[in-house]
Design a protein around this motif. Structure first.
Motif, PDB file in Angstrom:
ATOM      1  N   GLY A 160       3.012 -20.208   3.344  1.00  0.00           N
ATOM      2  CA  GLY A 160       1.966 -21.227   3.309  1.00  0.00           C
ATOM      3  C   GLY A 160       0.658 -20.728   3.892  1.00  0.00           C
ATOM      4  N   PHE A 161       0.734 -19.969   5.002  1.00  0.00           N
ATOM      5  CA  PHE A 161      -0.478 -19.397   5.583  1.00  0.00           C
ATOM      6  C   PHE A 161      -1.038 -18.274   4.708  1.00  0.00           C
ATOM      7  N   LEU A 162      -0.160 -17.552   4.016  1.00  0.00           N
ATOM      8  CA  LEU A 162      -0.600 -16.425   3.196  1.00  0.00           C
ATOM      9  C   LEU A 162      -1.185 -16.859   1.861  1.00  0.00           C
ATOM     10  N   ALA A 163      -0.761 -18.008   1.349  1.00  0.00           N
ATOM     11  CA  ALA A 163      -1.189 -18.449   0.024  1.00  0.00           C
ATOM     12  C   ALA A 163      -2.707 -18.600  -0.103  1.00  0.00           C
ATOM     13  N   PRO A 164      -3.423 -19.213   0.850  1.00  0.00           N
ATOM     14  CA  PRO A 164      -4.889 -19.305   0.691  1.00  0.00           C
ATOM     15  C   PRO A 164      -5.571 -17.946   0.625  1.00  0.00           C
ATOM     16  N   VAL A 165      -5.072 -16.982   1.397  1.00  0.00           N
ATOM     17  CA  VAL A 165      -5.672 -15.647   1.373  1.00  0.00           C
ATOM     18  C   VAL A 165      -5.445 -14.986   0.023  1.00  0.00           C
ATOM     19  N   VAL A 166      -4.210 -15.115  -0.501  1.00  0.00           N
ATOM     20  CA  VAL A 166      -3.906 -14.532  -1.807  1.00  0.00           C
ATOM     21  C   VAL A 166      -4.756 -15.188  -2.893  1.00  0.00           C
ATOM     22  N   ALA A 167      -4.892 -16.498  -2.843  1.00  0.00           N
ATOM     23  CA  ALA A 167      -5.709 -17.200  -3.832  1.00  0.00           C
ATOM     24  C   ALA A 167      -7.176 -16.767  -3.741  1.00  0.00           C
ATOM     25  N   TYR A 168      -7.677 -16.596  -2.520  1.00  0.00           N
ATOM     26  CA  TYR A 168      -9.063 -16.165  -2.333  1.00  0.00           C
ATOM     27  C   TYR A 168      -9.285 -14.758  -2.886  1.00  0.00           C
ATOM     28  N   LEU A 169      -8.349 -13.845  -2.585  1.00  0.00           N
ATOM     29  CA  LEU A 169      -8.482 -12.472  -3.075  1.00  0.00           C
ATOM     30  C   LEU A 169      -8.402 -12.412  -4.597  1.00  0.00           C
ATOM     31  N   CYS A 170      -7.517 -13.205  -5.178  1.00  0.00           N
ATOM     32  CA  CYS A 170      -7.396 -13.213  -6.647  1.00  0.00           C
ATOM     33  C   CYS A 170      -8.644 -13.789  -7.304  1.00  0.00           C
ATOM     34  N   ALA A 171      -9.201 -14.847  -6.719  1.00  0.00           N
ATOM     35  CA  ALA A 171     -10.340 -15.520  -7.333  1.00  0.00           C
ATOM     36  C   ALA A 171     -11.634 -14.744  -7.174  1.00  0.00           C
ATOM     37  N   PHE A 172     -11.839 -14.111  -6.010  1.00  0.00           N
ATOM     38  CA  PHE A 172     -13.123 -13.495  -5.727  1.00  0.00           C
ATOM     39  C   PHE A 172     -13.098 -11.974  -5.731  1.00  0.00           C
ATOM     40  N   TYR A 173     -11.929 -11.354  -5.857  1.00  0.00           N
ATOM     41  CA  TYR A 173     -11.848  -9.893  -5.895  1.00  0.00           C
ATOM     42  C   TYR A 173     -11.095  -9.389  -7.127  1.00  0.00           C
ATOM     43  N   LEU A 174      -9.876  -9.890  -7.326  1.00  0.00           N
ATOM     44  CA  LEU A 174      -9.048  -9.359  -8.403  1.00  0.00           C
ATOM     45  C   LEU A 174      -9.612  -9.731  -9.773  1.00  0.00           C
ATOM     46  N   TYR A 175      -9.936 -11.001  -9.987  1.00  0.00           N
ATOM     47  CA  TYR A 175     -10.468 -11.408 -11.290  1.00  0.00           C
ATOM     48  C   TYR A 175     -11.834 -10.781 -11.580  1.00  0.00           C
ATOM     49  N   PRO A 176     -12.799 -10.770 -10.635  1.00  0.00           N
ATOM     50  CA  PRO A 176     -14.055 -10.073 -10.935  1.00  0.00           C
ATOM     51  C   PRO A 176     -13.859  -8.583 -11.227  1.00  0.00           C
TER      52      PRO A 176
END
Length: 326
Positions: free
Chosen positions: A44-60
């Motif tokens: 649960g604590f890791l999910a926001p970080v993973v979502a942030y990295l995917c949205a602002f780093y991995l997808y771009p």
């Protein structure tokens, strides 16, 4: 449990194998529930970080790679359906005469900036580490360039280095020096943006190196003073060697940050005149968005090359950090 007679004596049977083969007792239900709940909480604590990295780093990053391997126009950029060209954009970028100039300017801009930022930052850190009444106030004032938005700092330097009404040329005129075309001369444009970037980066080096100096035991300096070592000898024999791990991290972080500086150069010179102050970052933007017929694929290819260079230095940073912890 029976016993075995051996040599007239009673011997208990060997039960070591039985104990070894016996199954371990199952953990209590409450303990298993505690482990599962802790795992759920961790995810649960890791999910926001993973979502942030995917949205602002991995997808771009994925989008940038996709741009670099297709021939995009304005219509295909909006509607989709761009033609796949493979490595053609990278080949055109590497064969372009501007690539060598941009790469050379990037290396000069980066290396000269971090060398002088580190030198001035270390000198100021040693100066404030001595401790005097106004040290905290002056140190806070030196942080202002680092705290200001980069667009404000770049606009200020653009005004100061203006050939006609800049305060720098006015000060040079007072001491008998002629006018210098800081931002409009091919000989001075790159030097001008380097000077501005050094001024912006000194506070970062000051903060990191000053914190490293505070971790050096004062007893070492006292022992060196008793042995007759002067200030210069104490610096080269104690301060600089013990500050080497912090210095390595500071230089590597400064290197990675300076490689991708765009705002400062674009606001002051826009990479000109000509290509005299063009770096990989400004060239990538100019190809993708700086003309009426944008070349999104080539601009993305230049951006990916810059990412690879920064990634190489990032791996060096990780390796140095691991070596310090072992």
């Amino acid at each position: 449990m029976t016993t075995v007679r051996a040599g007239g004596r009673l011997r208990p049977p060997d039960t070591r194998g039985a104990h070894r083969d016996a199954p371990l007792p199952a953990p209590p239900v409450s303990r298993r529930r505690g482990l599962s709940s802790s795992r759920v909480a961790g995810w649960g604590f890791l999910a926001p970080v993973v979502a942030y990295l995917c949205a602002f780093y991995l997808y771009p990053l994925y989008r940038n790679v996709d741009l670099s391997v297709r021939h995009y126009t304005v219509r295909s950029f909006v509607q989709g359906g761009a033609e796949f060209t493979g490595w053609d954009n990278f080949r055109q970028v590497l064969q372009d005469p501007s690539f060598g100039t941009a790469l050379r300017n990037t290396m000069v801009f980066t290396l000269v900036s971090i060398v002088f930022q580190y030198a001035f930052g270390l000198a100021l850190a040693v100066f404030f580490h001595r401790g005097f009444r106004l040290a905290p106030t002056l140190r806070a004032l030196f942080l202002i360039p680092w705290l200001l938005p980069l667009i404000v700092s770049a606009s200020t330097w653009s005004w100061m280095l203006n050939s006609e009404s800049g305060v720098v040329n006015y000060a040079l005129h007072l001491v008998g020096v002629g006018r210098v075309d800081w931002l409009t001369s091919p000989s001075w444009a790159l030097t001008s943006v380097i000077i501005a970037n050094i001024w912006i980066g000194i506070p970062f080096n000051l903060v990191i190196l000053h914190s490293g100096l505070q971790n050096i035991p004062a007893e070492l300096y006292e022992a060196a003073a008793l042995d007759g070592a002067n200030g210069r000898q104490q610096f080269w024999r104690i301060t600089f060697p013990l500050l080497r791990p912090v210095s390595a991290i500071t230089l590597l972080l400064g290197l990675i940050y300076t490689l991708k500086v765009f705002d400062l150069i674009w606001i002051t010179t826009k990479g000109g005149p000509g290509d005299s102050s063009t770096t990989l970052a400004t060239w990538s933007y100019r190809l993708g968005f700086g003309s009426l017929l944008p070349e999104f694929g080539r601009g993305a290819a230049v951006g990916n090359l810059l990412i690879l260079i920064a990634l190489a230095f990032g791996l060096v940073y990780v390796r140095v950090q691991r070596r310090q912890t072992t």
